[in-house]
Write an enzyme that holds these catalytic residues in place. Structure first.
Site, short mmCIF file in Angstrom:
data_model
loop_
_atom_site.label_atom_id
_atom_site.label_comp_id
_atom_site.label_asym_id
_atom_site.label_seq_id
_atom_site.Cartn_x
_atom_site.Cartn_y
_atom_site.Cartn_z
N SER A 247 54.57 63.97 16.50
CA SER A 247 53.57 64.11 15.46
C SER A 247 53.38 62.80 14.69
O SER A 247 54.26 61.94 14.72
CB SER A 247 54.01 65.23 14.51
OG SER A 247 52.96 65.65 13.69
N PRO A 325 45.65 70.14 17.60
CA PRO A 325 45.79 69.29 16.41
C PRO A 325 46.07 70.11 15.16
O PRO A 325 45.48 71.17 14.95
CB PRO A 325 44.41 68.62 16.30
CG PRO A 325 43.47 69.58 16.97
CD PRO A 325 44.25 70.31 18.02
N CYS A 395 65.86 68.73 -10.17
CA CYS A 395 67.12 68.20 -10.70
C CYS A 395 67.85 67.35 -9.68
O CYS A 395 69.01 67.64 -9.35
CB CYS A 395 68.00 69.36 -11.14
SG CYS A 395 67.31 70.15 -12.58
N TYR A 425 51.24 69.85 6.04
CA TYR A 425 52.69 69.89 5.84
C TYR A 425 53.09 69.65 4.38
O TYR A 425 54.17 69.14 4.10
CB TYR A 425 53.38 68.88 6.77
CG TYR A 425 53.05 69.12 8.24
CD1 TYR A 425 53.53 70.24 8.90
CD2 TYR A 425 52.23 68.24 8.95
CE1 TYR A 425 53.21 70.48 10.23
CE2 TYR A 425 51.90 68.47 10.28
CZ TYR A 425 52.39 69.59 10.91
OH TYR A 425 52.07 69.82 12.23
N1 LLP Z 1 51.73 71.65 18.92
C1 LLP Z 1 53.08 71.68 18.91
C2 LLP Z 1 53.77 72.33 20.01
C3 LLP Z 1 53.80 71.11 17.85
O1 LLP Z 1 55.13 71.14 17.88
C4 LLP Z 1 53.10 70.50 16.78
C5 LLP Z 1 53.83 69.91 15.65
C6 LLP Z 1 51.69 70.50 16.83
C7 LLP Z 1 51.04 71.08 17.90
C8 LLP Z 1 50.86 69.91 15.72
O2 LLP Z 1 51.11 68.56 15.56
P1 LLP Z 1 50.19 67.68 14.60
O3 LLP Z 1 48.81 67.61 15.21
O4 LLP Z 1 50.15 68.33 13.27
O5 LLP Z 1 50.88 66.37 14.59
N2 LLP Z 1 56.62 68.59 9.31
C9 LLP Z 1 56.27 67.36 9.99
C10 LLP Z 1 55.44 67.60 11.21
C11 LLP Z 1 56.12 68.42 12.28
C12 LLP Z 1 55.23 68.68 13.45
C13 LLP Z 1 55.93 69.43 14.52
N3 LLP Z 1 55.09 69.92 15.56
C14 LLP Z 1 55.57 66.42 9.00
O6 LLP Z 1 55.41 66.77 7.84
O7 LLP Z 1 55.23 65.29 9.36
#
Ligand code: LLP
Length: 495
Positions: A247, A325, A395, A425
């Protein structure tokens, strides 16, 4: 009123090929707005416009939304969300885009993406429940997860989802049991492959390497064995393969690399394993990054699609290509509004500016060292010569939103302060640390602010506490009917 700048680029019109924009995907890359410069318009939502009274989004002044709904507050530009959905569908084709709900999900968001013709990718029973509650057709939903339990699989198989992305042999066994023992209908599935290509801005969000909890390994033959096994099973209909490399990827070459690897495998499994007709679908995951600070650039959906298409064609894949996405749909559409509560100047050390939220509404800086910018909605074009650490109200000293924020000189207690690009996120990873109620979420569009998730109340925080474990010292909150219906502590004790 005027748009933020006549040159405000459409969401996707940023320089985007790695050739013209050396993409730097490290979160601590040293990029950022030039010293003292105002916030870059490219970090603001699409409909952002500067009015004499301050910044408006969706035709509504941010000051006014904050007065009406309080702070901290997540504000989403609905037009921006919709236009990102449309751009993604235009780039990859109808039926080929699933919004990754993990980035940001609520009933209104599920409805919005369904209205825009996207599928919805959910990664837990809770996300699946939200999607079904929002009225998304089950055959528009895809289920993910490296450890789906019986209940999640049961709901998915009973509802008849578009497909389940199967992650392990144990999961295949669970599906077989649910089919043979409970008589649930066969599941349409894609197999998640660990392609051995890991990309992304931080170790924690790289998912596609060989040393990963996700998917069937390509290198150790697990993926080939899984294709053979699934093709022979009457409990599943094998429809394709899937990979997600990571990601916050800003270099499309890395996404193309992952796509080529999984495409080669899909072509190879079709030919070599003798399941030619089975592997017809290919999903290459999500992962496209967003620009969070000045100077960063994110590739467009069009460039992502072009690079992925070329990569999979080069690998011999002629079928459709699906993507998931999350961040690239939601990140820039949303911003967080805070109220400044204290300003502490430590001579010769630094200034701390504290706001009324923090790591409970934006965990990303503490978790990944993620960088953000801040500005004052009352003066969005103001220079920002002051440096300060922007912190929350939790805190612990790790409760930092921006370690070294550029801020206007006249920032004062009581100011409304905004951090842009918090649409992905942020709310999704929000917590109740220190018993802070989670913020409300508002969609703005055409001059109207629509509350889509109400602010938690302090009484909501007691919702799960079992009555009778302590005296109730305060009257039940009318906004929390669930508490009002629980028995008073005295009754529980039999008094
Ligand atoms: N598909 C799968 C199988 C995934 O594991 C993920 C994200 C996505 C799609 C969507 O990815 P994106 O387009 O949003 O990059 N909490 C982290 C991001 C973790 C993403 C994990 N998987 C952050 O705040 O950066």
């Amino acid at each position: 009123m005027s748009p933020v700048s006549p040159a405000l680029p459409p969401v996707d019109a940023r320089p985007d090929s790695p050739a013209d924009s050396p993409a730097d995907s490290r979160l601590d890359s040293g990029l950022g707005s030039p010293a003292g410069a105002p916030v870059e318009p490219g970090l603001l939502p699409l409909t952002a416009e500067i009015r004499p009274e301050g910044l408006a989004v969706g035709g509504v002044l941010l000051e006014q939304v904050a007065r009406q709904h309080g702070t901290p507050l997540f504000v989403y530009d609905e037009e921006h969300l919709r236009s990102r959905c449309r751009e993604a569908v235009a780039a990859f084709g109808p039926g080929n885009v699933a919004y990754a709900a993990k980035a940001f999900l609520c009933t209104a968001m599920a409805r919005l993406v369904a209205d825009e013709g996207l599928l919805l990718d959910v990664a837990s029973g809770g996300e699946l429940r939200t999607a079904l509650y929002a009225g998304v057709e089950p055959d528009r939903i895809v289920l993910h997860g490296n450890n789906k339990d019986d209940a999640e699989l049961r709901t998915a198989m009973t509802a008849g989802l578009h497909h389940i992305v199967v992650d392990s042999f144990d999961e295949l066994e669970r599906i077989e049991r649910l089919h043979h023992v409970e008589g649930l209908p066969p599941a349409r599935i894609r197999l998640r492959v660990a392609p051995g290509v890991a990309a992304g801005a931080h170790e924690a969000i790289r998912t596609g390497g060989h040393d990963s909890k996700f998917g069937f390994g390509l290198a150790d033959g697990a993926a080939a064995a899984a294709v053979r096994r699934a093709a022979a099973s009457s409990a599943v209909r094998l429809e394709g393969v899937h990979a997600h490399v990571g990601s916050q990827v800003l270099d499309p070459a890395e996404l193309a690399d992952g796509a080529a690897t999984v495409a080669r495998f899909a072509v190879g499994s079709a030919a070599g394993i003798g399941v030619g007709g089975a592997v017809t679908g290919l999903t290459v995951g999500g992962g496209l990054g967003a620009a969070y600070v000045g100077g960063q650039q994110a590739p467009s959906f069009a460039v992502w699609a072009e690079r992925v298409r070329a990569a999979v064609r080069g690998a011999g894949w002629t079928g459709r290509v699906g993507v998931e996405p999350g961040r690239s749909i939601a990140a820039r559409a949303g911003l967080t509004l805070y109220r400044v509560g204290t300003v502490k100047r430590i001579p010769d050390v630094r200034t701390y500016v504290s706001v009324d939220g923090g790591m409970s509404d934006n965990l990303r800086p503490a978790l990944y060292g993620a960088r953000y910018e801040a500005f004052l909605p009352r003066r969005p074009e103001a220079p920002r010569p002051q440096r300060a650490r922007l912190v929350g109200k939790h805190c612990e000293s790790g409760d930092v939103i921006i370690d070294d924020a550029a801020l206007p000189d006249d920032l004062r207690v009581g100011d409304l302060l905004a951090t842009p690009v918090t649409g992905a996120y942020g709310y999704a990873m929000a917590s109740n640390y220190n018993k802070l109620p989670r913020p409300a979420v508002v969609f703005v569009r055409d001059g109207r602010a629509r509350l889509v998730v109400r602010r938690e109340t302090e009484y909501d925080l007691l919702r799960l506490d079992v009555a009778g474990e302590g005296p109730q010292r305060s009257a039940p909150d009318p906004a929390a009917p669930d508490l009002a219906t629980s028995e008073p502590a005295t009754a529980q004790r039999g008094a």
